[in-house]
Write a protein that holds these residues in place. Structure first.
Motif, PDB file in Angstrom:
ATOM      1  N   ALA A   1       0.830  -1.220   0.197  1.00 42.76           N
ATOM      2  CA  ALA A   1       0.064  -0.004  -0.025  1.00 42.76           C
ATOM      3  C   ALA A   1       0.708   1.177  -0.005  1.00 42.76           C
ATOM      4  O   ALA A   1       0.818   2.288  -0.722  1.00 42.76           O
ATOM      5  N   ALA A   2       1.827   1.162   0.736  1.00 45.73           N
ATOM      6  CA  ALA A   2       2.547   2.383   0.714  1.00 45.73           C
ATOM      7  C   ALA A   2       3.680   2.514  -0.357  1.00 45.73           C
ATOM      8  O   ALA A   2       4.018   3.613  -0.965  1.00 45.73           O
ATOM      9  N   PHE A   3       4.109   1.462  -1.122  1.00 42.40           N
ATOM     10  CA  PHE A   3       4.732   1.496  -1.996  1.00 42.40           C
ATOM     11  C   PHE A   3       3.962   2.003  -3.417  1.00 42.40           C
ATOM     12  O   PHE A   3       4.429   2.564  -4.495  1.00 42.40           O
ATOM     13  N   THR A   4       2.696   2.011  -3.531  1.00 36.71           N
ATOM     14  CA  THR A   4       1.930   2.337  -4.568  1.00 36.71           C
ATOM     15  C   THR A   4       0.878   3.518  -4.196  1.00 36.71           C
ATOM     16  O   THR A   4       0.075   3.757  -5.102  1.00 36.71           O
ATOM     17  N   ALA A   5       1.275   4.142  -3.036  1.00 37.32           N
ATOM     18  CA  ALA A   5       0.386   5.419  -2.612  1.00 37.32           C
ATOM     19  C   ALA A   5       0.593   6.412  -3.675  1.00 37.32           C
ATOM     20  O   ALA A   5       1.783   6.451  -4.128  1.00 37.32           O
ATOM     21  N   PRO A   6      -0.354   7.246  -4.180  1.00 35.75           N
ATOM     22  CA  PRO A   6      -0.060   8.292  -5.168  1.00 35.75           C
ATOM     23  C   PRO A   6       0.843   9.512  -4.400  1.00 35.75           C
ATOM     24  O   PRO A   6       0.653   9.724  -3.044  1.00 35.75           O
ATOM     25  N   HIS A   7       1.553   9.979  -5.432  1.00 33.19           N
ATOM     26  CA  HIS A   7       2.329  11.021  -4.934  1.00 33.19           C
ATOM     27  C   HIS A   7       2.513  12.118  -5.969  1.00 33.19           C
ATOM     28  O   HIS A   7       3.678  12.417  -6.271  1.00 33.19           O
ATOM     29  N   PRO A   8       1.648  12.740  -6.606  1.00 31.63           N
ATOM     30  CA  PRO A   8       1.598  13.611  -7.692  1.00 31.63           C
ATOM     31  C   PRO A   8       2.591  14.757  -7.558  1.00 31.63           C
ATOM     32  O   PRO A   8       2.635  15.304  -6.873  1.00 31.63           O
ATOM     33  N   GLY A   9       3.557  14.690  -8.475  1.00 35.32           N
ATOM     34  CA  GLY A   9       4.449  15.865  -8.444  1.00 35.32           C
ATOM     35  C   GLY A   9       5.603  15.891  -7.400  1.00 35.32           C
ATOM     36  O   GLY A   9       6.410  16.958  -7.334  1.00 35.32           O
ATOM     37  N   ARG A  10       5.686  14.922  -6.624  1.00 34.43           N
ATOM     38  CA  ARG A  10       6.591  14.634  -5.663  1.00 34.43           C
ATOM     39  C   ARG A  10       7.184  13.294  -5.578  1.00 34.43           C
ATOM     40  O   ARG A  10       6.621  12.427  -5.984  1.00 34.43           O
ATOM     41  N   PRO A  11       8.675  13.165  -5.234  1.00 33.52           N
ATOM     42  CA  PRO A  11       9.263  12.156  -5.273  1.00 33.52           C
ATOM     43  C   PRO A  11       8.541  11.354  -3.706  1.00 33.52           C
ATOM     44  O   PRO A  11       8.060  12.105  -2.739  1.00 33.52           O
ATOM     45  N   HIS A  12       8.696  10.004  -3.597  1.00 35.04           N
ATOM     46  CA  HIS A  12       8.118   9.324  -2.539  1.00 35.04           C
ATOM     47  C   HIS A  12       9.097   8.521  -1.711  1.00 35.04           C
ATOM     48  O   HIS A  12       9.902   7.928  -2.250  1.00 35.04           O
ATOM     49  N   VAL A  13       8.976   8.551  -0.626  1.00 29.65           N
ATOM     50  CA  VAL A  13       9.718   7.720   0.343  1.00 29.65           C
ATOM     51  C   VAL A  13       8.931   6.819   1.249  1.00 29.65           C
ATOM     52  O   VAL A  13       7.999   7.451   1.816  1.00 29.65           O
ATOM     53  N   VAL A  14       9.509   5.816   1.511  1.00 34.08           N
ATOM     54  CA  VAL A  14       8.771   4.732   2.378  1.00 34.08           C
ATOM     55  C   VAL A  14       9.840   4.401   3.466  1.00 34.08           C
ATOM     56  O   VAL A  14      10.928   3.907   2.957  1.00 34.08           O
ATOM     57  N   VAL A  15       9.452   4.526   4.736  1.00 34.13           N
ATOM     58  CA  VAL A  15      10.247   4.130   5.693  1.00 34.13           C
ATOM     59  C   VAL A  15       9.866   2.826   6.239  1.00 34.13           C
ATOM     60  O   VAL A  15       8.764   3.030   6.852  1.00 34.13           O
ATOM     61  N   ALA A  16      10.773   1.815   6.003  1.00 30.56           N
ATOM     62  CA  ALA A  16      10.182   0.430   6.407  1.00 30.56           C
ATOM     63  C   ALA A  16      10.811   0.007   7.702  1.00 30.56           C
ATOM     64  O   ALA A  16      12.080  -0.342   7.822  1.00 30.56           O
ATOM     65  N   ARG A  17      10.206   0.282   8.989  1.00 29.43           N
ATOM     66  CA  ARG A  17      10.755  -0.116  10.381  1.00 29.43           C
ATOM     67  C   ARG A  17      10.766  -1.837  10.449  1.00 29.43           C
ATOM     68  O   ARG A  17       9.828  -2.346  10.288  1.00 29.43           O
ATOM     69  N   VAL A  18      12.200  -2.155  10.904  1.00 30.19           N
ATOM     70  CA  VAL A  18      12.090  -3.465  11.105  1.00 30.19           C
ATOM     71  C   VAL A  18      12.714  -3.687  12.672  1.00 30.19           C
ATOM     72  O   VAL A  18      13.079  -2.638  13.168  1.00 30.19           O
ATOM     73  N   GLU A  19      12.957  -4.789  12.974  1.00 32.84           N
ATOM     74  CA  GLU A  19      13.607  -5.095  14.255  1.00 32.84           C
ATOM     75  C   GLU A  19      15.022  -4.553  14.434  1.00 32.84           C
ATOM     76  O   GLU A  19      15.786  -4.637  13.289  1.00 32.84           O
ATOM     77  N   PRO A  20      15.395  -3.923  15.615  1.00 37.61           N
ATOM     78  CA  PRO A  20      16.634  -3.124  15.555  1.00 37.61           C
ATOM     79  C   PRO A  20      17.925  -4.323  15.311  1.00 37.61           C
ATOM     80  O   PRO A  20      17.650  -5.521  15.719  1.00 37.61           O
TER      81      PRO A  20
END
Length: 234
Positions: A212-231
């Motif tokens: 869902a985060a990877f495919t979220a619309p973001h017209p006119g802007r670059p897109h970043v997804v921060v994927a939190r995993v275990e430390p």
């Protein structure tokens, strides 16, 4: 061009076994395992790439910046048919194409040689600019970086440039396993948002949330997804 929905004989459940074939002297195990789910969702459901379309100008570009500890990357590439599974047991050996850092001239499907911290995102910005200059508005550029890479100033120059430049074909995934030296007010996503990026933070093990985060619309802007995993363990 065949897209990422093409079915191969391996599934996500097979990745641990594929990674287990790589028994060489590997010093960055957590770096590999932290990226496994992000890589799988990208290659299984998002990226428009295929083993047969490596030279197709319309393909998506995936740039692995977090190239140290590439076992998960090799396992996913093997699962998707980019390279033979038979190569995996030789990982890290003298005559293997699968080195401790990927080499784009040796690894099918690899767009860049990587592993040195701070290089992938600037190269991705240049790639997005190059595609724009050629009038190629369909390919998307993806890069995967680690949170510790954000300690490098080259990344912050890339972040600061990409937002105002409106590079809306540029996508970054930051795998956050709490390795960064420096904290950022508001968290990692806030740093990107301050430079005009679209930003989302999700559980880096939740495949549906990642998709869902990877495919979220973001017209006119670059897109970043921060994927939190275990430390990362010590």
């Amino acid at each position: 061009m065949t897209d990422a929905t093409q079915t191969y004989m391996y599934t996500h459940a097979d990745l641990a076994g594929l990674m287990g074939l790589m028994t060489g002297d590997e010093k960055h195990g957590p770096a590999a395992t932290s990226t496994l789910d992000v890589l799988w969702v990208l290659y299984d459901r998002v990226l428009r790439v295929s083993p047969e379309g490596g030279d197709d100008p319309g393909r998506d570009r995936f740039l692995l910046s977090k190239g140290h500890g590439p076992m998960a990357y090799y396992a996913v590439l093997a699962a998707k048919g980019f390279l033979p599974v038979e190569w995996l047991p030789g990982f890290g050996s003298y005559d293997s194409p699968l080195g401790h850092h990927p080499d784009r001239t040796l690894v099918p499907g690899a767009e860049i040689g990587s592993g040195s911290l701070g290089h992938g995102l600037p190269i991705a910005v240049g790639t997005a600019l190059g595609l724009r200059a050629q009038g190629l508005d369909k390919p998307r550029v993806w890069t995967l970086v680690g949170d510790a890479e954000l300690d490098e100033g080259s990344n912050h120059e890339a972040i600061a440039f990409a937002g105002p430049a409106g590079l809306d074909r540029l996508h970054t995934v930051v795998v956050d396993n709490s390795s960064a030296t420096y904290a950022r007010p508001g968290g990692i996503a806030a740093r990107f948002e301050a430079a005009g990026w679209s930003a989302l933070t999700v559980d880096g093990r939740d495949h549906e949330a990642l998709y869902a985060a990877f495919t979220a619309p973001h017209p006119g802007r670059p897109h970043v997804v921060v994927a939190r995993v275990e430390p990362k363990s010590a």
